[in-house]
Design an enzyme around this catalytic site. Structure first.
Site, PDB file in Angstrom:
ATOM      1  CB  CYS A 192      -0.924   0.017   1.207  1.00  0.00           C
ATOM      2  SG  CYS A 192      -1.931  -1.452   1.335  1.00  0.00           S
ATOM      3  CG  HIS A 198      -3.417   3.252   2.902  1.00  0.00           C
ATOM      4  ND1 HIS A 198      -3.793   2.973   1.604  1.00  0.00           N
ATOM      5  CD2 HIS A 198      -3.468   2.064   3.579  1.00  0.00           C
ATOM      6  CE1 HIS A 198      -4.040   1.675   1.499  1.00  0.00           C
ATOM      7  NE2 HIS A 198      -3.854   1.113   2.674  1.00  0.00           N
ATOM      8  CG  ASN A 222      -6.682  -1.121   1.611  1.00  0.00           C
ATOM      9  OD1 ASN A 222      -5.999  -0.604   0.725  1.00  0.00           O
ATOM     10  ND2 ASN A 222      -6.150  -1.647   2.699  1.00  0.00           N
TER      11      ASN A 222
HETATM   12  O1  UT7 Z   1      -3.741  -1.516   3.815  1.00  0.00           O
HETATM   13  C1  UT7 Z   1      -2.786  -2.069   4.651  1.00  0.00           C
HETATM   14  C2  UT7 Z   1      -3.054  -1.792   6.034  1.00  0.00           C
HETATM   15  N1  UT7 Z   1      -4.272  -2.432   6.479  1.00  0.00           N
HETATM   16  C3  UT7 Z   1      -4.781  -2.032   7.598  1.00  0.00           C
HETATM   17  O2  UT7 Z   1      -4.265  -1.126   8.191  1.00  0.00           O
HETATM   18  C4  UT7 Z   1      -5.973  -2.760   8.164  1.00  0.00           C
HETATM   19  C5  UT7 Z   1      -5.856  -2.817   9.655  1.00  0.00           C
HETATM   20  N2  UT7 Z   1      -6.888  -3.554  10.371  1.00  0.00           N
HETATM   21  C6  UT7 Z   1      -8.206  -3.254  10.338  1.00  0.00           C
HETATM   22  O3  UT7 Z   1      -8.644  -2.391   9.607  1.00  0.00           O
HETATM   23  C7  UT7 Z   1      -9.116  -3.969  11.303  1.00  0.00           C
HETATM   24  O4  UT7 Z   1      -8.338  -4.720  12.215  1.00  0.00           O
HETATM   25  C8  UT7 Z   1     -10.156  -4.890  10.639  1.00  0.00           C
HETATM   26  C9  UT7 Z   1     -11.213  -4.066   9.945  1.00  0.00           C
HETATM   27  C10 UT7 Z   1      -9.479  -5.816   9.654  1.00  0.00           C
HETATM   28  C11 UT7 Z   1     -10.873  -5.745  11.692  1.00  0.00           C
HETATM   29  O5  UT7 Z   1     -11.465  -4.910  12.665  1.00  0.00           O
HETATM   30  P1  UT7 Z   1     -11.292  -5.229  14.227  1.00  0.00           P
HETATM   31  O6  UT7 Z   1     -12.072  -4.223  14.956  1.00  0.00           O
HETATM   32  O7  UT7 Z   1      -9.812  -5.305  14.495  1.00  0.00           O
HETATM   33  O8  UT7 Z   1     -11.990  -6.608  14.372  1.00  0.00           O
HETATM   34  P2  UT7 Z   1     -11.391  -7.999  14.903  1.00  0.00           P
HETATM   35  O9  UT7 Z   1     -10.480  -8.591  13.900  1.00  0.00           O
HETATM   36  O10 UT7 Z   1     -10.889  -7.828  16.302  1.00  0.00           O
HETATM   37  O11 UT7 Z   1     -12.698  -8.858  14.961  1.00  0.00           O
HETATM   38  C12 UT7 Z   1     -13.743  -8.577  15.933  1.00  0.00           C
HETATM   39  C13 UT7 Z   1     -14.839  -9.620  15.762  1.00  0.00           C
HETATM   40  C14 UT7 Z   1     -14.315 -11.042  15.753  1.00  0.00           C
HETATM   41  O12 UT7 Z   1     -15.272 -11.863  16.407  1.00  0.00           O
HETATM   42  P3  UT7 Z   1     -15.034 -12.336  17.917  1.00  0.00           P
HETATM   43  O13 UT7 Z   1     -13.743 -13.088  17.902  1.00  0.00           O
HETATM   44  O14 UT7 Z   1     -14.973 -11.076  18.724  1.00  0.00           O
HETATM   45  O15 UT7 Z   1     -16.243 -13.179  18.192  1.00  0.00           O
HETATM   46  C15 UT7 Z   1     -14.272 -11.412  14.298  1.00  0.00           C
HETATM   47  O16 UT7 Z   1     -14.431 -12.803  14.059  1.00  0.00           O
HETATM   48  O17 UT7 Z   1     -15.476  -9.426  14.497  1.00  0.00           O
HETATM   49  C16 UT7 Z   1     -15.477 -10.659  13.761  1.00  0.00           C
HETATM   50  N3  UT7 Z   1     -15.374 -10.326  12.355  1.00  0.00           N
HETATM   51  C17 UT7 Z   1     -16.438 -10.078  11.583  1.00  0.00           C
HETATM   52  N4  UT7 Z   1     -17.748 -10.051  11.852  1.00  0.00           N
HETATM   53  C18 UT7 Z   1     -18.575  -9.737  10.841  1.00  0.00           C
HETATM   54  C19 UT7 Z   1     -14.240 -10.200  11.602  1.00  0.00           C
HETATM   55  N5  UT7 Z   1     -14.569  -9.860  10.337  1.00  0.00           N
HETATM   56  C20 UT7 Z   1     -15.921  -9.791  10.296  1.00  0.00           C
HETATM   57  C21 UT7 Z   1     -16.834  -9.472   9.291  1.00  0.00           C
HETATM   58  N6  UT7 Z   1     -18.157  -9.451   9.615  1.00  0.00           N
HETATM   59  N7  UT7 Z   1     -16.458  -9.176   8.037  1.00  0.00           N
END
Ligand code: UT7
Length: 333
Positions: free
Chosen positions: A119, A260, A290
């Site tokens: 990115c 970004h 993204n």
């Molecule tokens: O471009 C390069 C750089 N990229 C980035 O900087 C991206 C950085 N990361 C992020 O943007 C975020 O971490 C994400 C958007 C990818 C994820 O958000 P989060 O708030 O960190 O969520 P998480 O991974 O902690 O997941 C929270 C919950 C989990 O469930 P449990 O374990 O709490 O029961 C996941 O399984 O949300 C669940 N989950 C979803 N639920 C519905 C993960 N993806 C989804 C989804 N829909 N698509």
């Protein structure tokens, strides 16, 4: 690497972008994986993204964005001296995507190569091109961020497939005439100890695709989201501060920060830490998701063409991606 002055200032003479026609909404994704519009919007800010046609490769999108940038810059393709394409989704491993773009544009004079910095690639390309022009080696350069991420997404993985989209953005850099804009300062950085956070593990020389592993989806994006998130906020904030200081500016001087476009919560956190109000932060990720190396280039073009940035404005571009990599530029528009 510092920005020790060279013989020539370098300006951005034109920008362009291209987004494929097909729109994939959050509701569409909810029919593929266990997710919802509410979850995606609240966790990322993304509402929809564009998906390239099956026969549309990164170079095709790159070429369309480049043509618009060249037109705005008033530069003929035959006059382009350098083409750098930033992409992690090249048309082919070899030759470089930039070679296909050179051919499609008819930019026969140009030296063409790719940069792979995920990115962050568009601003890596900007730094390289700026140096090439400011040193006097080249008079102009066409830099492009182009990605067909839809070809490398695991469409069964809800933690990643909701994030990414396809598109391309381009800019023409050339020597500035007196009174024109200038790229005032740039910063690039890498932390190779964190390659494990975000990668495409298979399909390369480390783990070639074989008949045995083809079902494992190894040639698709893998990300440890939470850890990546923290590094993204810290690195982008530090890098933006570095170029603001190198350019002899303060945050009060900055008319627009163009970050970004990965996650609205990351963007909000950086803006807050930099002390920049939200009306001076450019966001378009709700429409495109993204698009990796293309994201900041598309956002720059949109900001330019909608009048969100004006001649003379001081703006900051700041990016972050796999590698880990990060980069910033301070520009007098
Ligand atoms: O471009 C390069 C750089 N990229 C980035 O900087 C991206 C950085 N990361 C992020 O943007 C975020 O971490 C994400 C958007 C990818 C994820 O958000 P989060 O708030 O960190 O969520 P998480 O991974 O902690 O997941 C929270 C919950 C989990 O469930 P449990 O374990 O709490 O029961 C996941 O399984 O949300 C669940 N989950 C979803 N639920 C519905 C993960 N993806 C989804 C989804 N829909 N698509």
């Amino acid at each position: 690497m510092s920005d020790a002055p060279f013989a020539y200032d370098v300006c951005i003479a034109g920008t362009g972008s291209y987004l494929p026609e097909k729109v994939l909404t959050n509701a569409d994704l909810a029919t593929l994986v266990d997710t919802s519009d509410e979850w995606i919007v609240s966790r990322t800010g993304i509402k929809e993204r564009r998906i390239a046609a099956p026969d549309e490769a990164s170079s095709h999108m790159a070429t369309k964005a480049a043509l618009k940038a060249l037109e705005q810059a008033g530069l003929a393709a035959g006059e382009v001296e350098l083409i750098i394409v930033a992409t992690m989704t090249p048309d082919t491993f070899t030759p470089a995507t930039a070679c296909y773009v050179q051919q499609a544009l008819g930019a026969k004079q140009a030296v063409a190569f790719d940069i792979s910095a995920a990115c962050s690639g568009f601003l890596y390309a900007m730094k390289v091109a700026k140096r090439m022009i400011s040193s006097g080696a080249y008079q102009n350069a066409l830099i492009i961020g182009a990605e067909k991420l839809s070809a490398f997404v695991n469409w069964q993985d809800r933690t990643t497939c909701i994030l990414f989209g396809d598109g391309a953005g381009a800019a023409v850099l050339r020597r500035s005439a007196p009174g024109e804009g200038a790229i005032l300062a740039t910063d690039v950085g890498t932390d190779g100890s964190l390659t494990n956070l975000l990668n495409i593990p298979g399909g390369g020389s480390a783990k070639p695709t074989t008949a045995e592993n083809i079902g494992q989806n190894l040639a698709t994006l893998f990300m440890m989201g939470k850890e990546t998130f923290k590094h993204a906020v810290n690195r982008m904030k530090e890098s933006a501060e570095t170029v603001i200081a190198r350019a002899g500016l303060t945050t009060d001087d900055i008319a627009m920060v163009i970050p970004h476009q990965a996650n609205l919560r990351i963007i909000d956190a950086i803006a807050e830490r930099l002390g920049v109000p939200s009306e001076r932060v450019f966001v378009n990720l709700e429409k495109y998701g993204n698009t990796s190396a293309a994201a900041v280039a598309i956002a720059l073009d949109e900001a330019n063409r909608t009048g969100a940035i004006k001649r003379g404005d001081k703006i900051i571009l700041v990016v972050f991606g796999a590698g880990l990599t990060w980069a910033s530029a301070a520009i007098r528009w």
